[in-house]
Design an enzyme around this catalytic site. Structure first.
Site, mmCIF file in Angstrom:
data_model
loop_
_atom_site.group_PDB
_atom_site.id
_atom_site.type_symbol
_atom_site.label_atom_id
_atom_site.label_comp_id
_atom_site.label_asym_id
_atom_site.label_seq_id
_atom_site.Cartn_x
_atom_site.Cartn_y
_atom_site.Cartn_z
ATOM 1 N N GLY A 5 0.764 -1.500 0.034
ATOM 2 C CA GLY A 5 -0.156 -0.027 0.008
ATOM 3 C C GLY A 5 0.812 1.197 -0.036
ATOM 4 N N GLY A 42 -0.002 4.464 0.134
ATOM 5 C CA GLY A 42 -0.736 5.707 0.567
ATOM 6 C C GLY A 42 0.337 6.563 1.327
ATOM 7 C CG PHE A 43 -1.385 10.342 2.952
ATOM 8 C CD1 PHE A 43 -0.585 11.416 2.561
ATOM 9 C CD2 PHE A 43 -2.445 10.144 2.629
ATOM 10 C CE1 PHE A 43 -0.934 12.420 1.892
ATOM 11 C CE2 PHE A 43 -3.068 11.245 1.820
ATOM 12 C CZ PHE A 43 -2.569 12.335 1.284
ATOM 13 N N GLY A 44 0.874 6.419 4.437
ATOM 14 C CA GLY A 44 1.592 5.786 5.542
ATOM 15 C C GLY A 44 2.691 4.774 4.983
ATOM 16 C CB VAL A 88 -1.914 -8.427 -1.616
ATOM 17 C CG1 VAL A 88 -1.710 -9.365 -0.505
ATOM 18 C CG2 VAL A 88 -0.430 -7.521 -1.641
ATOM 19 C CD GLU A 148 -11.557 19.749 1.920
ATOM 20 O OE1 GLU A 148 -11.195 18.554 1.625
ATOM 21 O OE2 GLU A 148 -10.886 20.598 2.841
ATOM 22 C CG ASP A 206 -7.713 5.411 6.407
ATOM 23 O OD1 ASP A 206 -7.375 6.235 7.242
ATOM 24 O OD2 ASP A 206 -8.237 5.786 5.226
#
Lengths: 412, 412
Positions: free
Chosen positions: B8, B10-12, B76, B167, B297
């Site tokens: 993954g 993403g941000f992490g 995966v 937003e 998340d």
């Protein structure tokens, strides 16, 4: 007030619209897309150099500045010449004058196998689709353990030595050598093969022979295998066949060996000429229908014994001419026959390398490349798009980097 | 050399990768996409403000600068905790340490009807799809002769008063009033309805109440209808139902009322917590599997009695923490439990209007908007992307113009 309906917002339609707006006629623009596409740069979308948004311009943004002009997003389904009406997916539209310029589609000359397996670059989505495919091929090559299969994934066969084939071949090999070679250290970028197959004995037929020679030498120096007097005769998902004898294992066939008039031409119900194009009178109108005009790739007109080429400058000049003809008729002024003023041709091969010919002046290398660059920026519609394209080009020129290498859709 | 597999990007995952690279471990990054997506700006793609390419960054471009790091584009399919191996669409990968951070998906709480008819913003393609739908709705409204049907086409129901809902609502009504009102002179832009439906009695729960009040007042001034204590209970292609009683005719339902862990979480084979999230130890590892970490998340961890929120800052801090934990273990140093340092929250509402709260300091209006803008630019990956986004924002700010109003795909 007379109503002029313009079908097709390509190079010709856009020029016609701009010329007609605010001149005492009502203008209705019809296209099945809501944008004008700058097709000559589509190959740069396919090679990760530009985002697709930078070569498309919303028609409604253009229409805002044009008086008495409106846009209808619709597919044309029928044309009734006698009733002076077109049928569209958004209902019927009647006209006093009709201008049809719906462009061309790729011509596979009836070979369904080629049509099924080949990529081409005509619609906006084609650019992104081909980019996804090229990048996916490299991703698959990394995971592939069989050397033959890996080689096939890294083999790209381009058919047609015209500007599109030459520009795509050059941009693709630069993408591989400058960018992907760094992205895929697991692969040997030198294993990648890019083949340009031309049925005749030279590239860029519209150019003087010495520029053709420069182009082929330049492409070969860059690593492109250029094959002359060869034809791709059949294709499958995993191979193409040359002249019915040589088989090349590849997952990518790109076809730029011919175009023909878009299917919409048949809706006019008149006899179609070579490539499905519509024969037009010297003023670009239809025989027996002086209020209907056909422009751009769809129009078939001979000048000095030869058919006018299916290129953007012809379409632009035709669009302007037709608009002037309509206005002249409305104002009771004499109309002139259309005459194409050939300002020359140009094609880019790679970084700082292009060919250009204009009024007997032949340029190549850096000067031609700079001329190509400035002219394309000039003809691109929208100031923001120009900045985006210039930014991308600068990035590539100085950093040898193309950042739009995104796989935005997964192949099955 | 020990191998750390990070699933993954993403941000992490990106933060973990950067922290681990060149520290004496082999790093293998796995994602089913070849890019890192900056999800917080996806709503601007959906509202024609940004091209999708400017909020995605190729992972291979990032990996180039990271020593002993490689990327595998793959899905995966299984995780074998005992065999320390993951199965992927590109073959098995064994690991010494595994970091899993595959993010979240939209939570429709089992309501298949909502799932089928609602739009959401999680994947890159969602942004372009929603933009195409919004613009197509306006095109259809122009062609629609029935006033009721036209009104339904111009009605947009947004569910969920969190940052995404707020937003998107603000950006959408500005698109309609500033841009589309000029594109569609045939339509009355004031006929357009944008409804924001929140089940609780205030917007932006994570913010102090006075900022929530500012947000709702600002949205209402802009023309958004904000409904509190209401729930969308069912949906069809042409309508949504509120609380099982009120029916609103609309063609557009946008859902941002909940997220849950991505399906990949189930592959870990451990008991899942609320929203399918994976309960983790204080060091973010799995119980009984100290070599496996879950971040972002997907991870369920309580701090001071409350579950950590599913937001980007938590994921980023977790990614860095896990990398440090792995390296500390390798070097035989003591490891620390994870502790989230909440630096605050921010949400933008419209042009020069946002809310931000940080360390007891509450900002709103222009200062908050400027802070939001600078912080988002800072966290966006890639210098070119920052320039593109800044260019688009400047264009919008000064010219009230959003140029990416392209319908790039046709709805059936």
């Amino acid at each position: 007030m007379k109503r002029v309906v313009v079908v097709g917002m390509g190079f010709g339609g856009v020029r016609a619209a701009r010329e007609l707006a605010g001149q005492g006629v009502e203008v209705v623009l019809v296209d099945r897309n809501n944008y004008h596409l700058f097709q000559p740069l589509l190959y740069q979308v396919a090679t990760a150099g530009l985002e697709q948004e930078s070569i498309a311009y919303p028609i409604r943004a253009m229409v805002r500045g044009l008086p008495r002009t409106r846009f209808i997003l619709a597919e044309v389904t029928a044309i009734d010449l006698n009733g002076k009406t077109i049928e569209t997916s958004s209902g019927p539209i009647s006209y006093d004058y009709l201008v049809v310029g719906a462009g061309s589609v790729t011509n596979y000359f009836g070979n369904q196998e080629l049509a099924r397996h080949a990529f081409d670059l005509k619609r906006l989505a084609d650019g992104e689709q081909l980019r996804n495919h090229v990048l996916t091929s490299f991703e698959r090559a990394v995971a592939e353990t069989d050397p033959e299969a890996r080689k096939a994934l890294m083999t790209f066969v381009i058919v047609g030595g015209g500007p599109t084939g030459v520009e795509f071949a050059g941009a693709l090999i630069e993408l591989v050598h400058f960018v992907l070679s760094k992205d895929y250290p697991e692969l040997n970028a030198r294993e990648a093969r890019i083949m340009l197959v031309e049925a005749a004995d030279r590239l860029l037929m519209a150019f003087p022979e010495k520029l053709s020679t420069y182009a082929v030498n330049k492409l070969r120096t860059m690593g492109v295998e250029v094959l002359f007097n060869r034809k791709v005769t059949s294709a499958s998902a995993t191979a193409v066949e040359l002249d019915g004898v040589t088989t090349i294992a590849t997952r990518t066939l790109f076809w730029s060996a011919g175009v023909c008039a878009a299917p919409l031409a048949a809706l006019l119900g008149v006899e179609q000429g070579p490539g499905g194009r519509i024969p037009v009178q010297p003023d670009l109108s239809l025989k027996d229908h002086p209020e209907v005009f056909v422009i751009g790739d769809m129009a078939f007109l001979k000048q000095d014994g030869a058919a006018l080429p299916m290129v953007a400058p012809v379409a632009m000049q035709m669009g302007i001419h037709v608009a002037k003809t309509i206005l002249a008729r409305e104002w009771g002024r004499p109309v002139q026959p259309f005459r194409y003023h050939d300002k020359g041709s140009m094609a880019t091969i790679g970084r700082s390398a292009a060919v250009a010919t204009t009024h007997g002046l032949n340029l190549r290398g850096y000067p031609a490349w700079l001329a190509w660059l400035l002219l394309h920026l000039y003809y691109l519609i929208g100031f923001r798009n120009r900045i985006l394209v210039l930014l991308n080009w600068g990035w590539y020129y100085w950093f040898h980097e193309r950042q739009v290498r995104l796989i935005t859709d997964h192949e099955g």
